[in-house]
Design a protein around this motif. Structure first.
Motif, PDB file in Angstrom:
ATOM      1  N   THR A 291       0.731  -1.268   0.013  1.00  0.00           N
ATOM      2  CA  THR A 291      -0.181   0.118   0.050  1.00  0.00           C
ATOM      3  C   THR A 291       0.975   1.177   0.043  1.00  0.00           C
ATOM      4  O   THR A 291       2.139   1.030   0.429  1.00  0.00           O
ATOM      5  CB  THR A 291      -0.772  -0.015   1.185  1.00  0.00           C
ATOM      6  OG1 THR A 291      -0.054   0.130   2.388  1.00  0.00           O
ATOM      7  CG2 THR A 291      -1.820  -1.101   1.171  1.00  0.00           C
ATOM      8  N   ILE A 292       0.351   2.326  -0.159  1.00  0.00           N
ATOM      9  CA  ILE A 292       1.080   3.684  -0.178  1.00  0.00           C
ATOM     10  C   ILE A 292       1.572   3.915   1.078  1.00  0.00           C
ATOM     11  O   ILE A 292       2.486   4.335   1.228  1.00  0.00           O
ATOM     12  CB  ILE A 292       0.199   4.930  -0.963  1.00  0.00           C
ATOM     13  CG1 ILE A 292       1.259   5.804  -1.429  1.00  0.00           C
ATOM     14  CG2 ILE A 292      -0.773   5.326   0.026  1.00  0.00           C
ATOM     15  CD1 ILE A 292       2.045   5.560  -2.603  1.00  0.00           C
ATOM     16  N   TYR A 293       0.840   3.492   2.276  1.00  0.00           N
ATOM     17  CA  TYR A 293       1.176   3.758   3.504  1.00  0.00           C
ATOM     18  C   TYR A 293       2.258   3.095   3.981  1.00  0.00           C
ATOM     19  O   TYR A 293       3.456   3.498   4.398  1.00  0.00           O
ATOM     20  CB  TYR A 293      -0.129   3.539   4.431  1.00  0.00           C
ATOM     21  CG  TYR A 293       0.289   3.853   5.832  1.00  0.00           C
ATOM     22  CD1 TYR A 293       0.285   5.071   6.444  1.00  0.00           C
ATOM     23  CD2 TYR A 293       0.693   2.723   6.605  1.00  0.00           C
ATOM     24  CE1 TYR A 293       0.574   5.307   7.931  1.00  0.00           C
ATOM     25  CE2 TYR A 293       0.968   2.834   8.105  1.00  0.00           C
ATOM     26  CZ  TYR A 293       1.063   4.257   8.652  1.00  0.00           C
ATOM     27  OH  TYR A 293       1.375   4.251   9.864  1.00  0.00           O
ATOM     28  N   ARG A 294       2.154   1.630   3.457  1.00  0.00           N
ATOM     29  CA  ARG A 294       3.485   0.995   3.777  1.00  0.00           C
ATOM     30  C   ARG A 294       4.779   1.259   3.327  1.00  0.00           C
ATOM     31  O   ARG A 294       5.785   1.528   3.741  1.00  0.00           O
ATOM     32  CB  ARG A 294       3.053  -0.472   3.277  1.00  0.00           C
ATOM     33  CG  ARG A 294       4.203  -1.706   3.370  1.00  0.00           C
ATOM     34  CD  ARG A 294       3.830  -2.712   2.641  1.00  0.00           C
ATOM     35  NE  ARG A 294       5.036  -3.690   2.457  1.00  0.00           N
ATOM     36  CZ  ARG A 294       5.367  -4.734   3.380  1.00  0.00           C
ATOM     37  NH1 ARG A 294       4.835  -4.883   4.632  1.00  0.00           N
ATOM     38  NH2 ARG A 294       6.327  -5.382   3.148  1.00  0.00           N
ATOM     39  N   LEU A 295       4.708   1.738   1.642  1.00  0.00           N
ATOM     40  CA  LEU A 295       5.924   2.365   1.304  1.00  0.00           C
ATOM     41  C   LEU A 295       6.413   3.590   1.689  1.00  0.00           C
ATOM     42  O   LEU A 295       7.588   3.676   1.955  1.00  0.00           O
ATOM     43  CB  LEU A 295       5.274   2.571  -0.318  1.00  0.00           C
ATOM     44  CG  LEU A 295       5.200   1.372  -1.322  1.00  0.00           C
ATOM     45  CD1 LEU A 295       4.534   1.896  -2.535  1.00  0.00           C
ATOM     46  CD2 LEU A 295       6.462   0.452  -1.367  1.00  0.00           C
TER      47      LEU A 295
ATOM     48  N   PRO B 127      -4.595  -1.902  -1.709  1.00  0.00           N
ATOM     49  CA  PRO B 127      -3.258  -2.468  -2.587  1.00  0.00           C
ATOM     50  C   PRO B 127      -2.943  -1.630  -3.902  1.00  0.00           C
ATOM     51  O   PRO B 127      -4.026  -1.477  -4.497  1.00  0.00           O
ATOM     52  CB  PRO B 127      -4.021  -4.007  -2.751  1.00  0.00           C
ATOM     53  CG  PRO B 127      -5.146  -4.129  -1.867  1.00  0.00           C
ATOM     54  CD  PRO B 127      -5.798  -2.680  -1.732  1.00  0.00           C
ATOM     55  N   LEU B 128      -1.760  -1.334  -4.212  1.00  0.00           N
ATOM     56  CA  LEU B 128      -1.326  -1.004  -5.377  1.00  0.00           C
ATOM     57  C   LEU B 128      -1.023  -1.791  -6.332  1.00  0.00           C
ATOM     58  O   LEU B 128      -0.696  -3.012  -6.028  1.00  0.00           O
ATOM     59  CB  LEU B 128      -0.104  -0.210  -5.113  1.00  0.00           C
ATOM     60  CG  LEU B 128      -0.149   0.965  -3.873  1.00  0.00           C
ATOM     61  CD1 LEU B 128       1.398   1.225  -3.605  1.00  0.00           C
ATOM     62  CD2 LEU B 128      -1.054   1.992  -4.474  1.00  0.00           C
TER      63      LEU B 128
ATOM     64  N   ILE C  29      -2.248   6.375  -9.712  1.00  0.00           N
ATOM     65  CA  ILE C  29      -1.635   5.965  -8.505  1.00  0.00           C
ATOM     66  C   ILE C  29      -2.299   7.002  -7.182  1.00  0.00           C
ATOM     67  O   ILE C  29      -2.411   6.811  -6.242  1.00  0.00           O
ATOM     68  CB  ILE C  29      -0.144   6.002  -8.466  1.00  0.00           C
ATOM     69  CG1 ILE C  29       0.358   4.725  -9.522  1.00  0.00           C
ATOM     70  CG2 ILE C  29       0.496   5.690  -7.067  1.00  0.00           C
ATOM     71  CD1 ILE C  29      -0.301   3.396  -9.013  1.00  0.00           C
ATOM     72  N   SER C  30      -2.270   8.226  -7.834  1.00  0.00           N
ATOM     73  CA  SER C  30      -2.610   9.365  -6.687  1.00  0.00           C
ATOM     74  C   SER C  30      -3.878   9.205  -6.242  1.00  0.00           C
ATOM     75  O   SER C  30      -4.463   9.805  -5.354  1.00  0.00           O
ATOM     76  CB  SER C  30      -2.511  10.612  -7.468  1.00  0.00           C
ATOM     77  OG  SER C  30      -3.388  10.821  -8.678  1.00  0.00           O
ATOM     78  N   LEU C  31      -4.908   8.280  -6.915  1.00  0.00           N
ATOM     79  CA  LEU C  31      -6.286   8.177  -6.378  1.00  0.00           C
ATOM     80  C   LEU C  31      -6.491   6.828  -5.609  1.00  0.00           C
ATOM     81  O   LEU C  31      -7.552   6.703  -4.958  1.00  0.00           O
ATOM     82  CB  LEU C  31      -7.083   7.878  -7.727  1.00  0.00           C
ATOM     83  CG  LEU C  31      -7.219   9.035  -8.735  1.00  0.00           C
ATOM     84  CD1 LEU C  31      -7.920   8.748  -9.907  1.00  0.00           C
ATOM     85  CD2 LEU C  31      -7.639  10.337  -8.081  1.00  0.00           C
ATOM     86  N   TYR C  32      -5.345   6.284  -5.013  1.00  0.00           N
ATOM     87  CA  TYR C  32      -5.442   5.214  -4.281  1.00  0.00           C
ATOM     88  C   TYR C  32      -5.250   5.676  -2.898  1.00  0.00           C
ATOM     89  O   TYR C  32      -4.721   6.624  -2.493  1.00  0.00           O
ATOM     90  CB  TYR C  32      -4.332   4.040  -4.545  1.00  0.00           C
ATOM     91  CG  TYR C  32      -4.459   3.326  -5.871  1.00  0.00           C
ATOM     92  CD1 TYR C  32      -5.107   2.007  -5.496  1.00  0.00           C
ATOM     93  CD2 TYR C  32      -4.044   3.502  -6.754  1.00  0.00           C
ATOM     94  CE1 TYR C  32      -5.276   1.153  -6.528  1.00  0.00           C
ATOM     95  CE2 TYR C  32      -4.269   2.675  -8.099  1.00  0.00           C
ATOM     96  CZ  TYR C  32      -4.843   1.486  -7.861  1.00  0.00           C
ATOM     97  OH  TYR C  32      -5.189   0.688  -9.020  1.00  0.00           O
TER      98      TYR C  32
END
Length: 230
Positions: free
Chosen positions: A5-9, A182-183, A174-177
């Protein structure tokens, strides 16, 4: 396997940049890291905006992009061949989420964009087989989509055992997730994203973990106020 996820990254990137737990006085914000991660992902996937609107009431959601996924393996399957989608594409009319599939028969060559495989709707493969004039698709290769599997009308491994595929799949920008969605990236691309973002910010000075307001946070140099009191 953990979901990317973007948070994990962003969390992992900040930990590397700060040399441990992110400092409260960090000069790099979480939102800034999220944007950087999105930019790197777009670069890795070679994304381009998908602006097709059909005339029969079929519309493509705003923010849809096409991501390019390469080096996808092909295996023989019941006299034909099969490949697995690297990520789950968007569900679009007429299965346009799987926008295009290209072969590469030469390991040192490029993908043959002019030899794009022919998409078939589920069940059309059996129908075409019953028609003598078109049962070989005029020598072309078609494919049907069943869940996460792509089934081809021919055995691509018989043509070349080293064949690889490239797929253009429709995904959201990607900016809308959201932070925890999940990416649409491959597992091996997670570390690539973290490495590239870390390179961008690794030259930033790490602030000292100080709470004394009379000290400069980056170098610990006494301020004028502190000097005058000494």
């Amino acid at each position: 396997m953990a979901v990317v996820t973007i948070y994990r990254l962003a969390e992992q990137c900040l930990s590397l940049i700060e040399g441990g737990d992110p400092a409260s006085g960090s000069s790099v914000s979480y939102n800034e890291i999220k944007i950087a991660c999105g930019n790197v992902i777009n670069q890795l996937l070679k994304t381009e905006y998908f602006g097709v609107n059909a005339k029969m009431g079929e519309t493509i959601p705003n923010g849809t992009v096409l991501g390019l996924y390469e080096n996808i393996d092909v295996v023989s399957y019941n006299g034909k061949s099969k490949a697995t989608l690297p990520v789950k594409p968007m569900k679009l009319p007429r299965n346009m989420g799987i926008w295009a599939i290209y072969p590469k028969y030469d390991a040192l060559g490029s993908y043959e964009l002019d030899k794009e495989f022919i998409p078939l709707q589920m069940g059309q493969g059996g129908l075409i087989k019953s028609q003598p004039l078109v049962n070989d698709l005029m020598g072309q290769v078609g494919y049907e989509n069943f869940g996460m599997d792509i089934i081809f009308t021919k055995d691509l491994n018989a043509i070349n055992p080293y064949v690889k595929l490239a797929m253009r799949l429709a995904i959201m920008d990607i900016s809308l997730y959201s932070d925890y969605e999940p990416l649409p990236i491959l597992p091996e691309q997670e570390w690539q994203v973290i490495t590239e973002v870390y390179k961008m910010y690794s030259s930033q000075p790490i602030p000292d973990k100080l709470v004394d307001p009379t000290l400069d946070e980056s170098k610990g140099i006494p301020t004028i106020q502190q000097k005058s009191s000494q």
